[in-house]
Design an enzyme around this catalytic site. Structure first.
Site, PDB file in Angstrom:
ATOM      1  CG  HIS A  68       6.824 -21.718 -14.512  1.00  0.00           C
ATOM      2  ND1 HIS A  68       5.553 -21.915 -14.983  1.00  0.00           N
ATOM      3  CD2 HIS A  68       7.297 -22.951 -14.180  1.00  0.00           C
ATOM      4  CE1 HIS A  68       5.252 -23.199 -14.933  1.00  0.00           C
ATOM      5  NE2 HIS A  68       6.286 -23.855 -14.452  1.00  0.00           N
ATOM      6  CG  ASN A  89      15.039 -26.735  -5.599  1.00  0.00           C
ATOM      7  OD1 ASN A  89      13.819 -26.821  -5.612  1.00  0.00           O
ATOM      8  ND2 ASN A  89      15.680 -25.630  -5.922  1.00  0.00           N
ATOM      9  NE  ARG A 114       8.536 -37.243 -11.103  1.00  0.00           N
ATOM     10  CZ  ARG A 114       9.233 -37.085 -12.240  1.00  0.00           C
ATOM     11  NH1 ARG A 114       9.775 -35.930 -12.523  1.00  0.00           N
ATOM     12  NH2 ARG A 114       9.372 -38.089 -13.071  1.00  0.00           N
ATOM     13  NE  ARG A 123       3.412 -29.604 -10.898  1.00  0.00           N
ATOM     14  CZ  ARG A 123       3.877 -30.810 -10.585  1.00  0.00           C
ATOM     15  NH1 ARG A 123       3.308 -31.481  -9.611  1.00  0.00           N
ATOM     16  NH2 ARG A 123       4.886 -31.344 -11.236  1.00  0.00           N
ATOM     17  CG  HIS A 167       3.296 -29.883 -18.898  1.00  0.00           C
ATOM     18  ND1 HIS A 167       4.098 -28.881 -19.417  1.00  0.00           N
ATOM     19  CD2 HIS A 167       3.475 -29.833 -17.557  1.00  0.00           C
ATOM     20  CE1 HIS A 167       4.743 -28.276 -18.434  1.00  0.00           C
ATOM     21  NE2 HIS A 167       4.387 -28.825 -17.295  1.00  0.00           N
ATOM     22  NE  ARG A 171      13.228 -22.731 -12.508  1.00  0.00           N
ATOM     23  CZ  ARG A 171      12.123 -23.345 -12.927  1.00  0.00           C
ATOM     24  NH1 ARG A 171      11.225 -22.673 -13.606  1.00  0.00           N
ATOM     25  NH2 ARG A 171      11.913 -24.617 -12.687  1.00  0.00           N
ATOM     26  CE1 TYR A 178       6.321 -21.758  -8.319  1.00  0.00           C
ATOM     27  CE2 TYR A 178       5.677 -23.034 -10.231  1.00  0.00           C
ATOM     28  CZ  TYR A 178       6.154 -22.969  -8.936  1.00  0.00           C
ATOM     29  OH  TYR A 178       6.470 -24.138  -8.277  1.00  0.00           O
TER      30      TYR A 178
END
Length: 722
Positions: free
Chosen positions: A621, A73, A434, A404, A464, A593, A497
């Site tokens: 998530h 992270n 990214r 993704r 997204h 979160r 997730y």
């Protein structure tokens, strides 16, 4: 591209001018210093990750995993957030942060806070996790502690497996200082020529393709490991024969690896992105990690050659780069991990006959289906839905967004299968996701070769939203089957997730998705959606109207409540709207979160706001937006966080949940999450997060994720949903 127009989503007929005027009036009543710095709030989030590693009640190998997650992270934080701040300063585009501080000052704050946290992280490994692992029979040892026979065995391994791939690079008048790749672990070595007496510097990269922790042969049942860099360090004489080794120290460099593409100035997005990905490797340095034993001579050389400042140097206890602990977490010791959890097939998708295959279309036709991952299976819901659509001769078209996905994705294979069977297939691949850019380019080209219509979204916007739309012919008519999710179409991350996904045959949702996909793939200008809130034009305004309606209801003496679950809460306009609602008496519950710029301790402003954060074995998530609406709940799920980029620079979509049973399920789950009897971090005075994991008697509080697992496992058969 699109024209801004009032949102038609059951929000009433509030006048835009009156709404804007009300916002302006209330802004004057809010204090100036009402936000938390977003960068420091992110560091506070990573501290919460570290606290899970420090907690002795966390399973031991999971503690090691959280240490690795913390390190990973922080790397991304420096590569993107810190790099972005530095870039804006260098280019002269720096503006004050969300709390009005100059970027230079924020960089100083980050350096101080991140350095202290990295030292704490290193000490957690050295003083807490490493000794506990040793007690459990998993030892990470030093060279000095090895027997002569063990050293001899490891030397044989070094000669056979390590030495051939090492590439020492000398620095002298004939050899300039080598390029240091980002995130690589290196050894800085000072050597002296025995004949001339001249001192030289050499750099040796620790090969990333080799195991970071080398198993020690003949450990008699225990698992013992030596860090790879230590094995190399102890055998440097083989690399520099005839030289005297004066000193050697590990170091690690972090570079700016953010990608910036001027889409308006390029005709081919893929080519531009590939070029930018090559440049990423050579981004400017932003952090230098060295061991606290490194001498000043060697450090001064690195600072000079890498053109880095003292502020960007992080002196840390060894070992550097604890991402390597990910490898230790794969040790087969089930008792040191979280108990295994096998996702349950959602009740609606369970086959009637044991061992049979469920008809996903029939289940969705019967009623909307809300699936909660990873407690309920992604494979037997989303993947099964798409694979059935690919095989079904009555399916005419499939449209999907891919932000993704995994390298061996059954999602991609199903889309290829559908195209090869002659169906119309559209895949919107977001190649600007990214750190997944290169992977997404590979899959986009594979899809194109199979005949899938691949598009790359809208200029200047990342797509997204998580959307899957299937058109099926039934009795001479076309029926829409839709899936709107909060998480990526990625089978691997779906096991880690926490996310929701809604399956529906609602014709209005189908029309909304048809319009939205037309907008994404063509030049359609869509002005209204009925059951979706869509960014960048309508989502912000829609949420603000919902929040303001709760504020007005509270002012009128009606019950009013807002519940929001997001990954990040940063957008100032949204935060101000929640402050105004709180001032009016609305009960506001925020479940976040990561970053939270909203303060929970401003008298007269945030008195009615509660902020919680939950971290655990799964990554929280899902995004949920729930409004009491005078007893007629309006609840949305989707892909958008409360950040400027999500609301203004991305295509996002929230879908309204309408089933009374699903509304109850979400609200009940939220009740447990926000309860004082549930383990969580609570945002309080001075912007501090405090963990509450045990009660006054020291007994563990409810673990939300374990609770959810148990609740879903108790579901036995499909329930009627109307």
């Amino acid at each position: 591209m699109m024209e801004t127009e009032a949102l038609d989503s059951g929000l009433g007929d509030a006048d835009d001018d009156d709404f804007d005027e009300a916002v302006e009036v209330h802004d004057e009543q809010l204090p100036e210093h009402r936000y938390i710095d977003r960068e420091l709030s992110w560091i506070a989030f990573n501290q919460r990750v570290l606290e899970l590693a420090e907690d002795p009640s966390t399973p031991l190998l999971e503690r090691a995993n959280f240490l690795a997650i913390f390190a990973s992270n922080l790397d991304e934080f420096f590569m993107v957030r810190v790099a972005g701040l530095k870039r804006r300063i260098v280019t002269g585009l720096a503006v004050p942060t969300n709390i009005g501080r100059a970027p230079h000052d924020v960089l100083t704050d980050i350096s101080t806070t991140a350095h202290a946290l990295q030292v704490r992280h290193a000490e957690a490994w050295r003083d807490l996790v490493r000794p506990a692992l040793a007690e459990a029979g998993i030892e990470v040892v030093s060279w000095e502690s090895l027997s002569d026979q063990e050293r001899a065995d490891l030397y044989d391994y070094f000669q056979a497996q390590v030495f051939p791939v090492l590439m020492p690079l000398a620095v002298d008048p004939a050899h300039p200082f080598p390029y240091i790749s980002g995130l690589s672990l290196n050894l800085a070595i000072r050597i002296r020529n025995a004949k001339t007496g001249r001192q030289e510097f050499a750099r040796l990269k620790v090969p990333s393709m080799l195991p970071r922790f080398v198993p020690i042969p003949g450990s008699n049942g225990s698992s013992r490991y030596l860090p790879l860099e230590e094995l190399i360090s102890e055998n440097l004489e083989d690399l520099f024969p005839g030289m005297e080794i004066l000193g050697h120290h590990p170091f690690r460099l972090t570079r700016n690896e953010d990608v910036v593409i001027e889409e308006d100035e390029t005709e081919n997005l893929i080519q531009a992105l590939e070029t930018e990905l090559l440049r990423r490797r050579f981004g400017p340095p932003i952090r230098l990690e060295v061991t606290d034993r490194m001498d000043d001579v060697m450090l001064d050389l690195l600072i000079s050659e890498l053109d880095i400042t003292e502020q960007e140097v992080y002196r840390l206890p060894e070992p550097l780069d604890l991402r390597g602990l990910f490898t230790l977490t794969r040790i087969d010791r089930p008792e040191l991990h979280y108990p295994p959890h096998i996702p349950r097939t959602a009740a609606a998708f369970q086959p009637a006959d044991q061992g049979g295959r469920a008809d996903v279309f029939a289940a969705i036709r019967k009623a909307d289906v809300l699936v909660h991952h990873p407690y309920e299976s992604f494979t037997t819901s989303v993947v099964a839905f798409l694979e059935q659509a690919a095989r079904d001769p009555h399916v005419l078209a499939i449209k999907q967004t891919l932000y993704r996905t995994s390298g061996d994705s059954p999602i991609v294979e199903a889309l290829i299968d559908a195209a090869e069977r002659g169906k119309q297939v559209l895949a919107l691949v977001e190649v600007k996701a990214r750190f997944d850019e290169a992977n997404n380019i590979v899959w986009a080209r594979k899809l194109e070769k199979a005949g899938v219509h691949v598009v790359y979204g809208l200029v200047g916007l990342k797509t997204h939203c998580k959307l899957l739309h299937v058109i099926r012919e039934e009795d001479g008519m076309l029926r829409s089957y839709s899936h709107i999710g909060t998480g990526n179409y990625n089978p691997k991350t779906s096991r880690l997730y926490e996310d929701f996904g809604l399956f529906t045959t609602d014709p209005q949702v189908g029309k909304d998705l048809t319009r939205l996909f037309n907008e994404l793939s063509g030049y359609a200008i869509e002005k209204k959606f009925k059951r979706l809130l869509v960014a960048p034009l309508h989502l912000r305004k829609g949420l603000l109207r919902h929040i303001d309606k709760e504020r007005r209801n509270a002012r009128a003496g009606k019950e009013a409540r807002i519940r929001i679950k997001v990954n990040s809460m940063v957008d100032e306009e949204m935060i101000d709207a929640l402050y105004r609602a709180s001032q009016a008496g609305v009960r506001v519950e925020v479940w976040v979160r990561g970053i939270c710029s909203l303060k929970a301790d401003i008298p007269g402003v945030s008195d009615n706001i509660t902020v919680r954060s939950i971290l655990g074995r799964y990554l929280e998530h899902s995004r949920i937006f729930a409004f009491h609406n005078n007893g007629d709940p309006q609840v949305y799920i989707g892909s958008a966080d409360m950040m400027h980029r999500n609301l203004d620079r991305r295509v996002e979509a929230l879908v309204r949940v309408t089933s009374s049973e699903h509304l109850t399920e979400i609200q009940d789950w939220f009740d447990v999450a926000m309860s004082d009897d549930t383990s969580s971090w609570r945002l309080g005075a001075d912007d501090q997060w405090t963990r509450h994991s045990v009660d006054a008697e020291g007994k563990p509080l409810t673990d939300l994720q374990e609770y959810t697992m148990a609740e879903i496992q108790r579901r036995r058969r499909p329930r009627a949903v109307r």
